[in-house]
Design a protein around this motif. Structure first.
Motif, PDB file in Angstrom:
ATOM      1  N   PHE A   1     -48.668 101.177 -30.218  1.00  0.00           N
ATOM      2  CA  PHE A   1     -48.567 102.547 -29.738  1.00  0.00           C
ATOM      3  C   PHE A   1     -47.310 102.814 -28.914  1.00  0.00           C
ATOM      4  CE2 PHE A   1     -50.843 100.371 -26.365  1.00  0.00           C
ATOM      5  CZ  PHE A   1     -50.230 100.851 -25.225  1.00  0.00           C
ATOM      6  N   GLY A   2     -46.506 101.815 -28.638  1.00  0.00           N
ATOM      7  CA  GLY A   2     -45.301 102.043 -27.852  1.00  0.00           C
ATOM      8  C   GLY A   2     -44.448 100.804 -27.761  1.00  0.00           C
ATOM      9  N   ASP A   3     -43.250 100.975 -27.213  1.00  0.00           N
ATOM     10  CA  ASP A   3     -42.367  99.822 -27.016  1.00  0.00           C
ATOM     11  C   ASP A   3     -41.615  99.971 -25.703  1.00  0.00           C
ATOM     12  OD1 ASP A   3     -39.816 101.194 -27.328  1.00  0.00           O
ATOM     13  OD2 ASP A   3     -40.194 101.238 -29.472  1.00  0.00           O
ATOM     14  N   ASN A   4     -40.866  98.940 -25.371  1.00  0.00           N
ATOM     15  CA  ASN A   4     -40.141  98.936 -24.098  1.00  0.00           C
ATOM     16  C   ASN A   4     -38.691  99.377 -24.244  1.00  0.00           C
ATOM     17  OD1 ASN A   4     -38.989  96.743 -25.378  1.00  0.00           O
ATOM     18  ND2 ASN A   4     -38.951  95.478 -23.544  1.00  0.00           N
ATOM     19  N   GLY A   5     -38.288  99.796 -25.427  1.00  0.00           N
ATOM     20  CA  GLY A   5     -36.900 100.182 -25.661  1.00  0.00           C
ATOM     21  C   GLY A   5     -36.039  98.996 -26.062  1.00  0.00           C
TER      22      GLY A   5
ATOM     23  N   SER B   1     -37.442  96.457 -28.232  1.00  0.00           N
ATOM     24  CA  SER B   1     -38.160  95.920 -29.398  1.00  0.00           C
ATOM     25  C   SER B   1     -39.490  95.243 -29.107  1.00  0.00           C
ATOM     26  CB  SER B   1     -37.275  94.983 -30.224  1.00  0.00           C
ATOM     27  OG  SER B   1     -36.159  95.698 -30.704  1.00  0.00           O
ATOM     28  N   ASP B   2     -39.837  94.955 -27.848  1.00  0.00           N
ATOM     29  CA  ASP B   2     -41.188  94.470 -27.559  1.00  0.00           C
ATOM     30  C   ASP B   2     -42.136  95.653 -27.722  1.00  0.00           C
ATOM     31  OD1 ASP B   2     -40.191  91.974 -26.977  1.00  0.00           O
ATOM     32  OD2 ASP B   2     -40.251  92.265 -24.809  1.00  0.00           O
ATOM     33  N   GLN B   3     -43.295  95.409 -28.334  1.00  0.00           N
ATOM     34  CA  GLN B   3     -44.203  96.509 -28.632  1.00  0.00           C
ATOM     35  C   GLN B   3     -45.564  96.311 -27.985  1.00  0.00           C
ATOM     36  OE1 GLN B   3     -44.322  97.294 -32.830  1.00  0.00           O
ATOM     37  NE2 GLN B   3     -42.113  97.317 -32.993  1.00  0.00           N
ATOM     38  N   PHE B   4     -46.185  97.413 -27.600  1.00  0.00           N
ATOM     39  CA  PHE B   4     -47.502  97.399 -26.965  1.00  0.00           C
ATOM     40  C   PHE B   4     -48.553  97.808 -27.977  1.00  0.00           C
ATOM     41  CE2 PHE B   4     -44.377  98.098 -23.686  1.00  0.00           C
ATOM     42  CZ  PHE B   4     -44.701  97.084 -22.805  1.00  0.00           C
ATOM     43  N   ALA B   5     -49.740  97.172 -27.864  1.00  0.00           N
ATOM     44  CA  ALA B   5     -50.763  97.407 -28.880  1.00  0.00           C
ATOM     45  C   ALA B   5     -52.168  97.224 -28.347  1.00  0.00           C
ATOM     46  CB  ALA B   5     -50.548  96.433 -30.040  1.00  0.00           C
ATOM     47  N   PHE B   6     -53.097  97.842 -29.063  1.00  0.00           N
ATOM     48  CA  PHE B   6     -54.526  97.607 -28.880  1.00  0.00           C
ATOM     49  C   PHE B   6     -54.974  96.672 -29.995  1.00  0.00           C
ATOM     50  CE2 PHE B   6     -54.165 102.005 -27.234  1.00  0.00           C
ATOM     51  CZ  PHE B   6     -54.675 101.799 -25.977  1.00  0.00           C
ATOM     52  N   VAL B   7     -55.957  95.833 -29.718  1.00  0.00           N
ATOM     53  CA  VAL B   7     -56.561  94.978 -30.746  1.00  0.00           C
ATOM     54  C   VAL B   7     -57.666  95.776 -31.415  1.00  0.00           C
ATOM     55  CG1 VAL B   7     -57.876  92.869 -31.136  1.00  0.00           C
ATOM     56  CG2 VAL B   7     -56.014  92.887 -29.472  1.00  0.00           C
ATOM     57  N   GLN B   8     -57.676  95.800 -32.729  1.00  0.00           N
ATOM     58  CA  GLN B   8     -58.684  96.559 -33.462  1.00  0.00           C
ATOM     59  C   GLN B   8     -59.934  95.744 -33.765  1.00  0.00           C
ATOM     60  OE1 GLN B   8     -58.396 100.040 -34.449  1.00  0.00           O
ATOM     61  NE2 GLN B   8     -57.067  99.697 -32.713  1.00  0.00           N
ATOM     62  N   LYS B   9     -59.765  94.451 -34.062  1.00  0.00           N
ATOM     63  CA  LYS B   9     -60.911  93.599 -34.381  1.00  0.00           C
ATOM     64  C   LYS B   9     -60.749  92.276 -33.670  1.00  0.00           C
ATOM     65  CE  LYS B   9     -61.928  95.770 -38.652  1.00  0.00           C
ATOM     66  NZ  LYS B   9     -62.637  95.741 -39.848  1.00  0.00           N
TER      67      LYS B   9
ATOM     68  N   VAL C   1     -54.776  96.057 -23.452  1.00  0.00           N
ATOM     69  CA  VAL C   1     -53.460  96.292 -24.038  1.00  0.00           C
ATOM     70  C   VAL C   1     -52.706  94.967 -24.025  1.00  0.00           C
ATOM     71  CG1 VAL C   1     -51.261  97.516 -23.784  1.00  0.00           C
ATOM     72  CG2 VAL C   1     -53.418  98.685 -23.244  1.00  0.00           C
ATOM     73  N   PHE C   2     -52.052  94.686 -25.147  1.00  0.00           N
ATOM     74  CA  PHE C   2     -51.268  93.469 -25.300  1.00  0.00           C
ATOM     75  C   PHE C   2     -49.835  93.835 -25.617  1.00  0.00           C
ATOM     76  CE2 PHE C   2     -55.576  92.292 -26.002  1.00  0.00           C
ATOM     77  CZ  PHE C   2     -55.689  91.010 -25.499  1.00  0.00           C
ATOM     78  N   VAL C   3     -48.928  92.917 -25.339  1.00  0.00           N
ATOM     79  CA  VAL C   3     -47.531  93.110 -25.725  1.00  0.00           C
ATOM     80  C   VAL C   3     -47.191  92.068 -26.775  1.00  0.00           C
ATOM     81  CG1 VAL C   3     -46.550  91.630 -23.894  1.00  0.00           C
ATOM     82  CG2 VAL C   3     -45.149  93.410 -24.914  1.00  0.00           C
ATOM     83  N   TRP C   4     -46.462  92.498 -27.798  1.00  0.00           N
ATOM     84  CA  TRP C   4     -45.909  91.589 -28.803  1.00  0.00           C
ATOM     85  C   TRP C   4     -44.432  91.459 -28.464  1.00  0.00           C
ATOM     86  CZ3 TRP C   4     -42.315  93.073 -32.802  1.00  0.00           C
ATOM     87  CH2 TRP C   4     -41.943  91.996 -33.614  1.00  0.00           C
ATOM     88  N   GLU C   5     -44.024  90.233 -28.123  1.00  0.00           N
ATOM     89  CA  GLU C   5     -42.629  89.977 -27.762  1.00  0.00           C
ATOM     90  C   GLU C   5     -41.885  89.524 -29.011  1.00  0.00           C
ATOM     91  OE1 GLU C   5     -43.395  87.273 -24.543  1.00  0.00           O
ATOM     92  OE2 GLU C   5     -43.366  88.928 -23.100  1.00  0.00           O
ATOM     93  N   HIS C   6     -40.961  90.358 -29.452  1.00  0.00           N
ATOM     94  CA  HIS C   6     -40.312  90.161 -30.754  1.00  0.00           C
ATOM     95  C   HIS C   6     -39.473  88.888 -30.842  1.00  0.00           C
ATOM     96  CE1 HIS C   6     -36.872  91.827 -28.614  1.00  0.00           C
ATOM     97  NE2 HIS C   6     -36.118  91.471 -29.633  1.00  0.00           N
ATOM     98  N   GLU C   7     -38.882  88.452 -29.753  1.00  0.00           N
ATOM     99  CA  GLU C   7     -38.014  87.271 -29.817  1.00  0.00           C
ATOM    100  C   GLU C   7     -38.793  85.984 -30.046  1.00  0.00           C
ATOM    101  OE1 GLU C   7     -35.763  87.516 -26.226  1.00  0.00           O
ATOM    102  OE2 GLU C   7     -34.333  88.918 -27.103  1.00  0.00           O
ATOM    103  N   SER C   8     -39.994  85.894 -29.488  1.00  0.00           N
ATOM    104  CA  SER C   8     -40.784  84.665 -29.610  1.00  0.00           C
ATOM    105  C   SER C   8     -41.997  84.835 -30.531  1.00  0.00           C
ATOM    106  CB  SER C   8     -41.278  84.230 -28.223  1.00  0.00           C
ATOM    107  OG  SER C   8     -42.127  85.233 -27.681  1.00  0.00           O
TER     108      SER C   8
ATOM    109  N   GLY D   1     -41.446 101.322 -12.756  1.00  0.00           N
ATOM    110  CA  GLY D   1     -40.266 102.092 -13.156  1.00  0.00           C
ATOM    111  C   GLY D   1     -39.269 101.353 -14.016  1.00  0.00           C
ATOM    112  N   GLY D   2     -39.538 100.121 -14.420  1.00  0.00           N
ATOM    113  CA  GLY D   2     -38.607  99.389 -15.266  1.00  0.00           C
ATOM    114  C   GLY D   2     -39.180  99.113 -16.649  1.00  0.00           C
TER     115      GLY D   2
END
Length: 58
Positions: free
Chosen positions: A3-7, A9-17, A23-30, A51-52
């Motif tokens: 549902f969102g990102d940090n600007g 490329s890391d993205q925030f998400a809800f788990v569906q199942k 809320v979890f974050v998916w860190e794209h680099e790792s 604020g960051g």
């Protein structure tokens, strides 16, 4: 469900199942995923308080 990102490329998400309010974050680099907030209200509070873009890294 993402549902969102940090600007940076890391993205925030809800788990569906299994369905849960956390809320979890998916860190794209790792390709790691980790918990960052209890629910959407907690996520908004945490992100607006600091604020960051990398508030979830500490």
């Amino acid at each position: 469900m993402f549902f969102g990102d940090n600007g940076g490329s890391d993205q925030f998400a809800f788990v569906q199942k299994p369905e849960r309010p956390d809320v979890f974050v998916w860190e794209h680099e790792s390709d790691s995923r980790r918990w960052v907030a209890n629910d959407l209200r907690d996520y908004l509070g945490r992100s607006l308080r600091t604020g960051g873009d990398d508030w979830y890294c500490s």
